[in-house]
Enzyme design. Structure first.
Site, mmCIF file in Angstrom:
data_model
loop_
_atom_site.group_PDB
_atom_site.id
_atom_site.type_symbol
_atom_site.label_atom_id
_atom_site.label_comp_id
_atom_site.label_asym_id
_atom_site.label_seq_id
_atom_site.Cartn_x
_atom_site.Cartn_y
_atom_site.Cartn_z
ATOM 1 N N GLU A 77 0.745 -1.297 0.127
ATOM 2 C CA GLU A 77 0.034 -0.039 -0.021
ATOM 3 C C GLU A 77 0.832 1.048 -0.053
ATOM 4 O O GLU A 77 1.745 1.357 0.784
ATOM 5 C CB GLU A 77 -0.878 0.089 1.497
ATOM 6 C CG GLU A 77 -1.828 1.191 1.420
ATOM 7 C CD GLU A 77 -2.618 1.192 2.661
ATOM 8 O OE1 GLU A 77 -3.506 2.001 2.781
ATOM 9 O OE2 GLU A 77 -2.252 0.448 3.549
ATOM 10 N N LYS B 235 -9.704 2.231 -3.337
ATOM 11 C CA LYS B 235 -10.048 1.729 -2.052
ATOM 12 C C LYS B 235 -11.619 2.073 -1.782
ATOM 13 O O LYS B 235 -11.804 3.439 -1.830
ATOM 14 C CB LYS B 235 -9.099 2.106 -0.728
ATOM 15 C CG LYS B 235 -9.476 1.696 0.467
ATOM 16 C CD LYS B 235 -8.653 1.881 1.542
ATOM 17 C CE LYS B 235 -8.840 1.220 2.774
ATOM 18 N NZ LYS B 235 -7.822 1.631 3.713
ATOM 19 N N CYS C 203 -5.801 -2.808 2.949
ATOM 20 C CA CYS C 203 -5.540 -2.787 4.400
ATOM 21 C C CYS C 203 -6.944 -2.878 4.966
ATOM 22 O O CYS C 203 -7.302 -4.216 5.074
ATOM 23 C CB CYS C 203 -5.000 -1.397 4.650
ATOM 24 S SG CYS C 203 -4.365 -1.162 6.262
#
Length: 509
Positions: free
Chosen positions: A258, A328, A380
């Site tokens: 990330e 995301k 994440c």
């Protein structure tokens, strides 16, 4: 007064015991004595007593189980430790309201000492509380009991109905043991025996077809969080990832974590174009995290890009705003967006962390392409939401990919719990998991969540693994949690139907 204090301590202790069942401790059988302790506390409690004891149990679980969050507050957010403790206590108290409500409803509407209150009502009410906790106000489905069984005998239920099917099985098992204790009848052990048998049979079934092994290199840069967004650290950071990748150009897919490139995509276009060409020369695909600022929408996105040899014929090339990307979806509160930001940001530096003003991507997105293979991606925090991950996995998806930066949480237990949750997604969907992180824990798993490769935390390095892609669909992937919702509703309705027929204080019914 002394008895009330003793009961409160017992409730806190039973909740704290459950934390040892989760990673990194992994003592998964401890869920059962933890729950049995709660059952003993609730057995003859009034609704008010049950609510308080349920609240104490949940506080005992959440406060130590989530204490790792303070690292980001104190080390990176500038908040004094006592203040961080108060904030985490408030968060834990909020999360504890859901089990508290479940325990109150249990004691208020299921008073009869009948087997149905334990075997039907309580497991169903606890699941409802879990689901509410995982969805209200964006949700926080952390520390669901099912995650403790990623290496336990009930893990085979996950491909059938998801992680919460394991939670239900644990609750039913604890209820059966409690009924054995109360009634001295061993017949109640038939239920957990059957559940284990179903789980074991499920693990023997192959839900997917496998392809030829793929060489994967997961690069762990180990960039200190204090340097992550320092403009002067950009060139050394990118150079480090390049150097670590250079010796692994024979891999089919190279994965950077990330925001491995800590800059805006628009500013890095020439670099990314050259990187794309270099990877193609070596017949390699590259996946990397980066930040994008959409000039038209005036919004920031946390992005994963696919570059290099994305399609097998090599015709696709990287260009700005290319389609081969993932934005995301489920953002981390405070870390990636600040609710009531205008009010909170002036209060403390913690509410003004770097990169804390992102926007959400589309709920369903195309899989990333890498050398003709399809990767369903989660960045994440969003790996903890099973239904959100599930809806981006198709029958022809080859791998699960999750990239993360858990440097925010140092050497705490948080990153280990995070990895445990990611492994469960692999098991639910029967896909190999590729998990690339900045400081660890970088892992690769098989379709059953079993770890086949892992890098130590806080060391730079490259994890080389050969993983066979998997295609197909598990029952959970096909239908999601709806059958479990229906089963939970049926348990509650049956418990309500049996109430008038239950003889008060009779375990035998």
């Amino acid at each position: 007064m002394k008895s009330r204090l003793l009961i409160t301590v017992c409730a806190l202790s039973c909740g704290a015991l459950s934390v040892l069942a989760f990673a990194p401790f992994g003592y998964w059988p401890l869920v059962l004595p933890s729950l049995l302790g709660l059952y003993a506390l609730l057995d003859k409690a009034s609704p008010k007593q049950a609510a308080w004891r349920g609240f104490g149990y949940a506080m005992g679980m959440f406060l130590p189980g989530l204490w790792w969050i303070h690292v980001s507050m104190t080390y990176f957010g500038g908040i004094p430790l006592p203040v961080a403790f108060v904030l985490l206590a408030c968060l834990s108290a909020y999360l504890a309201l859901y089990p508290m409500l479940a325990c109150w409803v249990f004691a208020r509407f299921f008073r009869e000492r009948h087997w149905s209150r334990w075997l039907l009502a309580f497991p169903a009410l606890w699941l409802v509380a879990d689901w509410l906790r995982g969805s209200v106000m964006t949700g926080f489905p952390w520390l669901w009991f099912g995650y403790t069984q990623i290496d336990g005998p009930l893990k085979g239920l996950a491909p059938l109905l998801g992680v919460q099917a394991i939670t239900l099985a644990l609750l039913l098992t604890a209820s059966s043991l409690w009924l054995v204790w109360q009634s001295r009848r061993l017949i109640w052990l038939a239920l957990p025996t059957a559940l284990i048998a179903v789980a074991m049979l499920s693990m023997q079934h192959s839900w997917v077809s496998r392809g030829e092994p793929v060489k994967v290199a997961l690069v762990q840069g180990n960039i200190e969080q204090s340097l992550k967004w320092d403009p002067e650290a950009l060139v050394p950071t990118v150079r480090k990832y390049q150097d670590l990748s250079r010796a692994n150009q024979d891999a089919d897919i190279i994965i950077w974590p990330e925001s491995a490139i800590p800059a805006l995509e628009k500013e890095m276009v020439p670099y990314l174009e050259n990187l794309d060409k270099a990877m193609k020369v070596n017949d390699t695909a590259l996946i990397s995290g980066i930040i994008n600022f959409d000039m038209d929408e005036r919004r920031f996105y946390n992005v994963v890009l696919g570059m290099g040899l994305t399609d097998l014929d090599g015709k696709q090339s990287y260009h700005y705003q290319q389609a081969n990307r993932y934005n995301k979806v489920h953002l981390l509160p405070i870390g990636e967006y600040v609710p009531l930001g205008d009010l909170l940001r002036p209060i403390a530096p913690f509410f003004n962390l770097p990169m804390s003003d992102f926007s959400e991507g589309a709920p369903v997105q195309e899989n990333l392409l890498a050398k003709g293979l399809r990767l369903a991606t989660a960045i994440c925090y969003e790996i903890i939401f099973p239904e959100e991950v599930r809806r981006n996995v198709q029958a022809d998806t080859d791998f699960l990919l999750t990239v993360s930066n858990d440097a925010w949480f140092g050497k705490s237990i948080g990153p280990w719990q995070h990895m445990e949750i990611a492994r469960m997604r692999s098991l639910e969907l029967a896909r190999p998991l590729l998990r690339g992180t900045n400081t660890g824990i970088t892992v690769a798993t098989e379709v059953d969540g079993h770890i086949i490769g892992q890098l130590p935390q806080f060391e730079d390095g490259v994890l080389r693994v050969e993983v066979r892609p998997a295609r197909g669909m598990t029952p959970y992937q096909r239908v999601g949690s709806w059958p479990l919702y229906g089963l939970t509703a049926a348990l509650l309705l049956l418990a309500l139907w049996l109430r008038p027929r239950a003889h008060p204080w009779s375990e035998r019914g």
